[in-house]
Design a protein around this motif. Sequence first.
Motif, short mmCIF file in Angstrom:
data_model
loop_
_atom_site.label_atom_id
_atom_site.label_comp_id
_atom_site.label_asym_id
_atom_site.label_seq_id
_atom_site.Cartn_x
_atom_site.Cartn_y
_atom_site.Cartn_z
N ARG A 147 -2.34 -8.79 -0.55
CA ARG A 147 -1.88 -7.40 -0.55
C ARG A 147 -0.99 -7.20 0.66
NH1 ARG A 147 -6.83 -4.09 -1.59
NH2 ARG A 147 -6.63 -4.99 -3.64
N THR A 148 0.22 -6.78 0.42
CA THR A 148 1.17 -6.61 1.51
C THR A 148 1.59 -5.15 1.59
OG1 THR A 148 1.96 -8.81 0.94
CG2 THR A 148 3.27 -7.55 2.51
N GLU A 149 1.45 -4.57 2.77
CA GLU A 149 1.86 -3.19 2.98
C GLU A 149 2.79 -3.11 4.18
OE1 GLU A 149 -1.58 -0.71 3.34
OE2 GLU A 149 -1.94 -0.73 1.19
N ILE A 150 3.85 -2.37 4.00
CA ILE A 150 4.83 -2.21 5.06
C ILE A 150 5.04 -0.72 5.27
CG2 ILE A 150 7.26 -2.59 5.67
CD1 ILE A 150 7.03 -5.17 3.86
N GLY A 151 4.88 -0.26 6.50
CA GLY A 151 5.05 1.16 6.79
C GLY A 151 6.29 1.42 7.62
N GLY A 152 6.92 2.56 7.42
CA GLY A 152 8.12 2.88 8.19
C GLY A 152 8.70 4.20 7.73
N TYR A 153 10.00 4.37 7.94
CA TYR A 153 10.67 5.60 7.52
C TYR A 153 11.74 5.27 6.48
CZ TYR A 153 8.40 7.52 11.63
OH TYR A 153 7.47 7.90 12.56
N CYS A 154 11.76 6.02 5.39
CA CYS A 154 12.77 5.82 4.36
C CYS A 154 14.12 6.33 4.88
CB CYS A 154 12.38 6.54 3.07
SG CYS A 154 12.51 8.33 3.14
N ALA A 155 15.18 6.02 4.16
CA ALA A 155 16.53 6.38 4.60
C ALA A 155 16.66 7.88 4.83
CB ALA A 155 17.55 5.90 3.57
N ASN A 156 16.11 8.65 3.89
CA ASN A 156 16.19 10.10 4.00
C ASN A 156 15.45 10.61 5.24
OD1 ASN A 156 16.72 12.77 3.09
ND2 ASN A 156 14.64 12.87 2.28
N CYS A 157 14.27 10.08 5.50
CA CYS A 157 13.48 10.53 6.64
C CYS A 157 14.11 10.10 7.97
CB CYS A 157 12.05 10.02 6.53
SG CYS A 157 11.11 10.92 5.28
N ARG A 196 17.87 14.29 13.10
CA ARG A 196 18.26 15.68 13.27
C ARG A 196 17.20 16.44 14.07
NH1 ARG A 196 18.75 18.14 7.82
NH2 ARG A 196 20.40 16.61 7.60
N GLU A 197 15.94 16.23 13.71
CA GLU A 197 14.84 16.91 14.42
C GLU A 197 14.83 16.55 15.90
OE1 GLU A 197 11.85 17.01 10.58
OE2 GLU A 197 11.33 15.77 12.31
N MET A 198 15.05 15.28 16.18
CA MET A 198 15.00 14.85 17.58
C MET A 198 16.18 15.41 18.36
SD MET A 198 13.04 11.21 17.68
CE MET A 198 14.23 10.15 16.99
N ALA A 199 17.34 15.49 17.70
CA ALA A 199 18.51 16.08 18.36
C ALA A 199 18.26 17.55 18.65
CB ALA A 199 19.74 15.92 17.46
N CYS A 242 7.25 10.99 4.59
CA CYS A 242 7.22 11.77 3.34
C CYS A 242 6.26 11.20 2.31
CB CYS A 242 8.62 11.88 2.74
SG CYS A 242 9.26 10.35 2.05
N GLY A 243 5.73 10.01 2.58
CA GLY A 243 4.73 9.45 1.68
C GLY A 243 5.29 8.73 0.46
N LYS A 244 6.59 8.56 0.43
CA LYS A 244 7.20 7.84 -0.69
C LYS A 244 6.73 6.38 -0.68
CE LYS A 244 11.73 6.94 -0.87
NZ LYS A 244 13.16 7.26 -0.98
N VAL A 245 6.42 5.86 -1.87
CA VAL A 245 5.97 4.47 -1.96
C VAL A 245 6.96 3.69 -2.80
CG1 VAL A 245 4.12 2.93 -2.69
CG2 VAL A 245 3.57 5.20 -1.80
N GLU A 246 7.53 2.66 -2.23
CA GLU A 246 8.44 1.78 -2.97
C GLU A 246 7.75 0.45 -3.18
OE1 GLU A 246 11.77 2.76 -3.69
OE2 GLU A 246 12.66 3.50 -1.83
N GLU A 247 8.20 -0.26 -4.23
CA GLU A 247 7.62 -1.57 -4.49
C GLU A 247 8.66 -2.65 -4.27
OE1 GLU A 247 6.04 -1.01 -8.46
OE2 GLU A 247 4.08 -0.54 -7.59
N PHE A 248 8.25 -3.67 -3.57
CA PHE A 248 9.14 -4.79 -3.30
C PHE A 248 8.64 -6.02 -4.04
CE2 PHE A 248 10.08 -8.65 -0.88
CZ PHE A 248 11.45 -8.59 -0.81
N PHE A 249 9.45 -6.51 -4.96
CA PHE A 249 9.12 -7.74 -5.68
C PHE A 249 9.99 -8.85 -5.13
CE2 PHE A 249 8.10 -4.26 -8.47
CZ PHE A 249 6.98 -4.66 -9.15
N GLY A 250 9.48 -10.04 -5.08
CA GLY A 250 10.40 -11.08 -4.66
C GLY A 250 9.74 -12.38 -4.25
N GLU A 251 10.54 -13.37 -4.17
CA GLU A 251 10.11 -14.72 -3.86
C GLU A 251 9.38 -14.83 -2.52
OE1 GLU A 251 9.57 -18.82 -3.53
OE2 GLU A 251 9.69 -17.47 -5.24
N PRO A 252 9.78 -14.09 -1.48
CA PRO A 252 9.07 -14.24 -0.20
C PRO A 252 7.56 -14.06 -0.32
CG PRO A 252 11.03 -12.93 0.11
CD PRO A 252 10.91 -13.17 -1.36
#
Length: 154
Positions: free
Chosen positions: A114-124, A130-133, A84-94
Amino acid sequence: MTRQRQILLELIDKSGKHLDAETLFQLAREQDPKLNRVTVYRTLKMLKQGGLVDELDLMHLGGDQHYYETRMKQEHAHVICLRCGKVEEFFGEPLQRLRRQVEQNLGFDVLIARTEIGGYCANCQTQRAREMAEAAAESEPNAGEHIQPRQRKG
Ligand SMILES: [Zn+2]
Ligand SMILES: [Zn+2]
């Protein structure tokens, strides 16, 4: 600082989002109708070179599209939903730890990380399940079982 630099910097700073050049151009023109696309793109480049703005590609989510955000923010990773293209920001000590470890282990002077992490959000994830089922049900040989039999012509 020129007026167009001021306008763009404020837009990027205030939005708190990751806006692409075209969106920034549209927003900037609302404030100054005389601004043209070339000026806006050139100004963005200058802001980037001046270290005031960071340019991101966000996992090439929008093809060659680049996104801009202020450098005033604390360092963070971008977590991008590839569906869905949603972008979240992760702040933290790591992130700081990673930077320190690179500096120590490799003797490297880190200027930018620069750190980028790609995947699927909870909603997706839910949507995809559902789509796969649904797709699995459609490809099953007995899928037609529940379809009403055609009415016979009298
Ligand atoms: Zn998503
Ligand atoms: Zn960000």
